[in-house]
Structures are given as C-alpha cells and as structure tokens.
Design an enzyme around this catalytic site. Structure first.
Site, PDB file in Angstrom:
ATOM      1  N   GLU A 208      -2.656   0.118  13.300  1.00  0.00           N
ATOM      2  CA  GLU A 208      -3.777   0.525  12.465  1.00  0.00           C
ATOM      3  C   GLU A 208      -5.109   0.288  13.159  1.00  0.00           C
ATOM      4  O   GLU A 208      -6.025   1.107  13.084  1.00  0.00           O
ATOM      5  CB  GLU A 208      -3.745  -0.256  11.149  1.00  0.00           C
TER       6      GLU A 208
ATOM      7  N   GLU B 279       0.854  -1.195   0.000  1.00  0.00           N
ATOM      8  CA  GLU B 279       0.000   0.000   0.000  1.00  0.00           C
ATOM      9  C   GLU B 279       0.881   1.232   0.000  1.00  0.00           C
ATOM     10  O   GLU B 279       1.185   1.779  -1.033  1.00  0.00           O
ATOM     11  CB  GLU B 279      -0.975  -0.027   1.182  1.00  0.00           C
TER      12      GLU B 279
END
Length: 910
Positions: A778, A508
């Site tokens: 996260e 990502e």
C-alpha cells in the site's frame, strides 16, 4: 476468457505461459484463456492452410449455465497453419440439440451467411429466448479467399429463471441467525432426466444434496448492494437427484450481509442471513417437480459455531452432524425456519465468474518463536484459507492466526489488521482431523498455530479469488522485474474476490473506486477480467447518488463520501477499458448514461471550469512528501473525464455528444492553463492552495492533454528535473504513479522511465522487492528503511494500486497494445531500455494469443512476433532492422520503421 485446449499454467522460471506461479493446481479454467471465455472446440477441420474454428464462448464464459442475458453475444477463436488469415464471413446456427447442428439444422436461429469479419461478441439475433432452456450453437467461417471452414464442434449456453415470476421458493431464515445448517427431505416418484438448483442467499451459502456438496463456488452469491440486487447461481444437479428419498440442504452464514463489513461493524444490510433455493426436476414423462425453500425446512447450528469474513470462523467438531444432508438422518430435534416474504429484492443471474479455490500453497518451513506456538511460512502473500491436518484429543483447541509479515522475534505481526482478528479456532472431536473454514477468508503469508504442531506439509494455503484466467506472462533478463510481474499478478488475484478490494487482510476490504480506477488498465492485461469488471460497474451504478456523484467505494457502505477526483472517475475509466481491451461496446452503452450524470456532477461542483480543492479530498494519496495542490488535481480530472467521455461518445456513434465533451475538455484546458501554468511551461505554486510544481502535477497535466503543444517539452523537462532533484526517485502517489512512466516515455524520456522502474532505493518498486515483497504494498515504505513497520492504522502488504506500472511494462517492455477495440489490430512496439537486454511476453487476448520476444546483443536486435488469426498488427522496429520479406512496409518515422503483418509468426533482425 477464451479457452482453447488443455489447461496451461505457468511454472517458476517459465514465463511463456500465463497462469499462477507455482505449486499444485486445484482447478484451472480449461485452456489458455483470454478475455472472453471460450470452450475448447475441436473443429472438424484437419490442420492445413485453411481457416478453422478452434473454440467458442458466450458472453464472458465458456458454456454459461443460468445465463439471463436477453441477447447473448457469441465469440469464437480461429486457427490456421498459414499466415495472413482473416475471416470474411460467418454463419451461426442455434438449435435445441447438438444432434440437429451436426445435421446442419437450426430450429432456433440461422444467421445466414453474414459478410463480416466479426468474431468477437456477435449478438444473437434469433427469437426471444425461453427460460430454463439449453441452446446449442455452432459457427462456420469463410476466409479471405471465400473458402469455407467446417462447422465448429457444437457448444451451448443455458438460460436461467429469467423472470422474478418464475421464482416460487420463499426466503427463509434460521430464527436465531448466525451460521447454520438447513435441510428439507423430499421424494422423487418418477425417473429424472434433468435437474437444476437455483439458489442464493442474503449472506453466504454452500448447498448440499444427498450428502454431496453442490458445485465448487466459495462465498456465493458474492457481494452486491443487497438492498438493490442479489445474484443467484444455477447448478446442474442431475447426477445427484435420484428416484425415492432425497435431501436438499445448505450451510448458511452471515457473509457480507450480516457479518462485519469494512470498519463499520456487522449488520450493514441485515442482522440475520436468509436462504432462497429452488430445485427443479424434469422427468422422463415431461413433467416437472419443484422443491423450494418454505416453512417445511428445519435448521440447526452444527459444527460451525460462528463465521465472519473479517474475524474468522469457530468450529467445534464435537457438535458435528454426520450425514445431515442425506436421507435417513433424524432431524426431529432441529428447529423450524422462519419464512420472510417481505424481502423486496429479486435475484438476478450471476454475471461474474464465481470465487473458487484455484491453487494450493504448502508451507515451506516452520519455526517456533515461543513454546507451543508454531509459525509457518507459505512463501507467498496470498488470499484464502488454511487447511490443517492434525491429530489430537477431544476438546483440544487449535487456534490459527494469519499475518502478512512477522515481527523481529518471528511472531505474527497483526497490528496492521486493526480490528480484524483474522483467527480461525477449532475444538477437536478426537483423532485425526482435517480443519478448514467454510465462510471466511484472510490475507496472509504466515500462519501461527497454537494447540497443535503439524508438519509443514500438513499446513496448506488454499488460494481463493474470483476464478479469472491469467492472461499475461512477461519474463526478462532482470530477476527484479520478473518478481515485480509476479507481485502484480498475485496482488490482483488476491484483491479480485467478488469485487475489486483495496486490501484483503485488515478490517476494510472495500471496493475503493480510486484503486480500480488506476489499476484496471493493468488488470485487463493480467487476467480475463471482463465479466468481473462489468459486474462491478453495475455495483458502481447502483451506488451513484441522485446528483450524479460516483461513490468512493462500491458497493456503497458506511459514509465514505462521493464525487472525489480520481476515485469517482472509475465510472468512466472501467467501462472504457472494457471496450478498449475486451471489445465490449455494450459495456459503454450500459454505463454511458451514468457517465453523463457524473459529468453533470463535475460541472455543478466546479467554479466555472475549475474544480475546487474539496473535489480532490484524498489528493495524490500516499505521495512521498510532495503534496500536489488539490484544486489542480480536481480540475485535471475534470479534463480527463470530458476527454474520455468524448472517446466513449465517438465509439457509440453519438457525434453531437462527442463534440460537446471535446468542447468541455477545451474549456477546462484553457482554464487550467490560465490558473496553473506560466508562460515557460511551469506549474504554479500557491501560498494558500499548495504546490503545483510537483511530479504529479506535471504527470496529470501532460497525461490529460492540458498543456499547450508548444510547452509540452518544457513541462516534461521540468518533470525530469524534479526526478533528478530527488536523486532519480519518484514522489508520486496513487494518482500520479500510473501515468508517470507513460508520460516520460511519450515525451522522449524513456531512459528516465527505465531508471525509475529499475530503482532499488526507497521509494521504488525494487525497494519493496528487496525487502521481501511478494505482492504490491500500500505504501512505498510499508517497511521503512530502518526496518520498522509504517503506521499500522493503514499499512497493507497486499494493495494493488502501485501495481498499475504493469500496464506500462506490457506496452513498453512486452510491446503489446491495442490499436482497435479488443486487440483486433495490435501495436507491436517493444521499447528496449535500461538494463533489460531481452524480454518475452505472451498475452491471451480476445482473438487469441499475441506473443513477442526480443533481444539486443552486441549492437544487434531481434524481434519475434506472433498474432492470432483474424487480426493484424502494426510492428515498429528500429531503423536498419531487416524484416520478413512478406511484411508490408508502411512508413519510417524518426525512431522506427513501421510494418504491417497478418496472423502467424514473424521475425525482424539486425
């Protein structure tokens, strides 16, 4: 960043100085740096009661090389051994040599004596700057009594090529693409007095000259939308060029341009990397010779067989080409390059600090979970690469894998990396070797090595990130909070690499606008990130759509959407933070037209003054089983955008715009109250739209001033009730968490805010730390309470969004806030609470260091405060605290006595 003196870095247990937390420092920005980089200046003034210049800087760098800003802004730090010192006037001199300045002469520009206290980002006002020119400058100031300081030690900036017409070099590429070496021999016939290399790539590159690496940049030229702009770098190579035979060369790799980007695969911008380089040599006779990329260059593969930022690098030492960038090397077997004159993007000078290796983390232990497999723990989740020292036979393959956490059996856990292999592979040439990749980086704490079993001391993590000085230190008597501070800092360091990424490990690493929208306030405390964030706002403007929508990621790549509430709003938040924290009004002016287009987009996609649910496509991302209705979220963020735009317009002197934005906020406020708020101050649920009566619902409504004054207390009480219903736990996600503790504090619930901060059970910051986190996660439960990993499709262990709590810590525990842009006026207001009995903080701000230290013992309270020259502070202390007799009493409110102080050190006790 402002650097004033020798480099200073924090050690474990010593939180009074900003910087990395431990181990060997490879490179430190000179001095204790703040938001504007300032070169250390040794003023001619001796220490004494007067005022003196202690350092200078240009734009957001100390002595920038290759600066193409038409009117650079100059800044300086001031010092004094006396308190209450301010600047009343200044005089700037700019010349073509330092010697002229030492004689008091200025052959470029003399500002004259300017009656002003400005010492931050003062715009150069002289004639048009010439390309390829070094400008020397100095400044003197007058104190409040009209006494002049000596001039500061001369400093400089140097312009780059400035105009595309000054580029004569061509874009070249290897015929087969991939990762290659390129070289060109050249002859110098006259003595050299000055040499500059201007270089860039569509891909990543590392230049060499006569057998020496040029500069210390990593992964240059960095990531931009290469269809719109590419940055170039300028290097001083005077000491590397010599009379006679020379060779200019470069390693070139795919990088972001042709390699894998995010989850979208390779070739997002092009299929083969290109190089453009222009070496300009000035001779003693006044002539200039130029060596540029053209069809005379040749290329070969060399030892690096392939490189990719996500997948890793493959090297074969048996194919190495020793001496390839030195004269005398036989390159007759190398291949001619291709020239491509069809590239339509012109290089622009680099605006942000470069990526560098700033620290080394040696492994702290080694385990062998399976025969032939060694796992090394670096003790810290970091971003960068691994350097190995090994000894093996020719043809031996050594494989290095990277992981953030370990499986229960001690092997590397890589499921959460998704398609990113994050593996570096080496084939040895025989004998001792130092292995290190060139054109990749990884996010990891653990290193799995097969094919060799080096000692832990021979496994070293090289920490890579955009080289920003660490500017905030905070220590308390609570070890968990000190660890949280370090986790926030490490999370920012790892994810601030050319752009602000969401996570450095998996496939990502995108510039998600929502993450930086909620984190930029914290980031501006933690590191001197002005130039970095300003560059990224250019990436964001480059990606804004024709209808005004800001994208979900910038640089834009793939098809991830745009116009999302809490994500696109970064186009307003980040420029405002640049102004508020760094005093950068130009950032507001440059971004204001884009803000207006964003507001137009919000209006066009609203139904009246309510924005529908599809405007908040991510909702309150990763909340804890308490989804807030998305139409409420979308509408609340329209209110935020309008209110903040009014502040921006005020700062820019656009009074009519400011009033229009306030009216817009007022309409949204009324519509919000009609649609979502009942007469008791409670947010409404809706069977179809979802819940409004959530923690995040109240946090956004209260933060964005959408609740009428008479109902604010009731709404805040309901928020506290929802927290208590969960046993003193939060339920907020990415959008609610940054504002949760500030709202509680502002509405009189400081005790609840501290309870959430100090919570150790899931979900909480303490929960992560108790499970070994050394960066922010996260998810609140990236590792679940039962020890299992969360969903590997989206489970990063280095993701700074929840680190947004740092801003509250710095404002509330440290008690340091800006009252005026750039901290020209400072609010010193520690708010003790919870189990915190003492705290010490030091913040290197645009004007200098601001420090606080407080303790509460046996019912007493002591506060020490320090503010820099040319600033003042408003100090809030509990009633009945005794103040320094020279502090000026201003007022008393319900909770505090308020004093005004000038520069220097001050003490308040009871």
């Amino acid at each position: 960043m402002i650097a004033t003196g020798a480099p200073r870095w924090e050690k474990e247990g010593d939180m009074d100085r900003p910087g990395p937390t431990r181990r060997t420092v490879l490179k430190a920005t000179a001095g204790t740096a703040a938001f504007i980089a300032i070169s250390p200046g040794t003023s001619a003034a001796a220490n004494g009661p007067g005022i003196r210049v202690t350092g200078t800087g240009v734009e957001h760098a100390a002595e920038p090389l290759g600066l193409d800003v038409p009117r650079p802004r100059l800044s300086w730090h001031l010092g004094s051994d006396a308190r209450d010192q301010v600047q009343s006037a200044y005089r700037l001199l700019v010349a073509t040599s330092a010697d002229l300045l030492r004689e008091g002469a200025a052959d470029v520009w003399d500002s004259g004596k300017v009656l002003a206290g400005d010492s931050l980002l003062v715009e150069y006002g002289g004639p048009r700057l010439q390309a390829r020119t070094r400008y020397w400058w100095t400044v003197r100031v007058w104190d409040a009594q009209g006494i002049a300081s000596p001039y500061g030690e001369p400093s400089w900036w140097e312009t780059g090529l400035q105009d595309a017409a000054n580029w004569t070099a061509h874009w070249i590429r290897p015929p087969d693409g991939g990762t290659t070496q390129l070289r060109r021999p050249f002859h110098v016939a006259a003595p050299v007095v000055r040499a500059r290399l201007h270089a860039t790539a569509l891909g990543v590159y590392e230049p060499e000259l006569n057998g020496h690496r040029v500069g210390d940049h990593r992964l240059a030229p960095g990531w931009t939308d290469y269809r719109v702009r590419v940055q170039y770098q300028t290097y001083d190579v005077t000491e590397l060029v010599r009379e006679g035979d020379n060779v200019l060369g470069a390693h070139l790799g795919p990088g972001w341009y042709a390699g894998h980007v995010g989850m979208f695969g390779p070739g997002q911008y092009g299929d083969r990397p290109l190089l453009r380089a222009q070496l300009e040599i000035d001779h003693a006779d006044g002539s200039r010779s130029t060596v540029g990329t053209d069809d005379g260059w040749r290329t070969t593969t060399g030892a690096i067989r392939s490189s990719d930022l996500l997948m890793g690098e493959e090297q074969d030492a048996r194919a190495a080409t020793p001496g390839w960038s030195s004269p005398g090397y036989d390159a007759s077997s190398w291949t001619a390059v291709e020239v491509d004159d069809g590239i339509g993007v012109d290089p622009v000078a680099q605006a942000d600090p470069p990526v560098r290796a700033t620290e080394e983390l040696p492994a702290v232990n080694r385990t062998e979970p399976a025969p032939g497999t060694c796992v090394y723990d670096l003790g810290q989740n970091m971003v960068g690469v691994v350097r190995l020292r090994v000894d093996g036979a020719a043809g031996t393959e050594v494989r290095v894998r990277h992981a953030e956490v370990l499986n229960p059996d001690g092997t590397a856990y890589t499921d959460n990396l998704r398609e990113a292999t994050a593996t570096d592979t080496y084939v040895l040439g025989g004998g001792p070797a130092v292995l290190e990749p060139k054109f990749t980086f990884h996010g990891f704490r653990y290193v799995e090595v097969t094919g060799a079993a080096p000692e832990p001391a021979d496994v070293v993590g090289l920490v890579l990130h955009t080289d920003l000085p660490q500017t905030m230190s905070l220590s308390t008597d609570q070890p968990m909070l000190d660890r949280l501070q370090r986790n926030i800092t490490w999370g920012q360091r790892g994810n601030f690499l050319s752009i602000p990424t969401d996570t450095p490990a998996r496939d990502e690493r995108l510039g998600w606008t929502g993450d930086i929208n909620v984190f930029c306030g914290t980031a501006a405390y933690v590191a001197g990130s002005a130039g970095f964030l300003a560059k990224w706002t250019t990436d964001l403007r480059d990606a804004q759509s024709a209808d005004g929508a800001f994208p979900d990621v910038a640089p834009a790549v793939g098809d991830l959407g745009a116009g999302t509430a809490g994500w696109g709003d970064a186009g307003i938040t980040v420029p405002w933070v640049l102004h508020e924290r760094f005093g950068d009004r130009r950032a507001l002016a440059e971004n204001y037209p884009a803000m207006l287009r964003w507001l137009d987009h919000l209006t066009a996609t609203s139904d009246g003054d309510l924005r529908p649910a599809d405007g908040a496509r991510y909702g309150d991302w990763l909340n804890v089983d308490e989804e807030t209705r998305r139409d409420l979220i979308a509408t609340a963020w329209v209110g935020y955008a309008a209110r903040t735009a009014a502040q921006v317009a005020d700062a820019l002197g656009e009074a009519a715009d400011a009033e229009r934005h306030r009216e817009h906020h007022g309409r949204v406020r009324q519509a919000f109250q009609r649609a979502y708020l009942d007469e008791t101050g409670r947010l409404r649920d809706d069977a179809a739209a979802g819940r409004g009566d959530t923690q995040t619902g109240y946090v956004l409504a209260l933060s964005f001033d959408l609740v009428p004054a008479e109902l604010r207390a009731a709404a805040a009480d309901r928020l506290v009730s929802l927290i208590e219903q969960r046993g003193g736990h939060l339920s907020t996600g990415f959008l609610g968490t940054p504002y949760l503790l500030p709202v509680l504090t502002a509405t009189g619930h400081l005790d609840t805010a501290y309870r959430l901060l100090e919570q150790r059970e899931f979900p909480s910051w303490g929960y992560q730390i108790d499970r070994g986190a050394t960066t922010m996660w996260e998810r609140w439960d990236s590792i679940r309470p039962d020890g299992e990993f969360n969903d590997p499709s989206m489970n990063s262990f280095n993701h700074y969004a929840y680190g947004s709590v740092g801003e509250w810590m710095y404002r509330t525990i440290a008690g340091i806030e800006p009252l005026d842009p750039g901290f020209r006026r400072v609010l010193v207001r520690p708010r003790p609470g919870g189990g915190v009995g003492r705290a010490a903080a030091r913040f290197s701000g645009p004007y200098g260091e601001i420090a606080t230290r407080w303790s509460r013992v046996d019912g007493g309270y002591r506060l020490e405060a320090e503010v820099p020259v040319n600033t003042t502070a408003e100090v809030h202390v509990p009633i009945a605290v005794r103040a320094d007799p020279n502090a000026s009493f201003i007022r008393r409110d319900a909770e505090f006595d308020v004093y005004e102080i000038g520069s220097g050190k001050w003490e308040f006790t009871s």
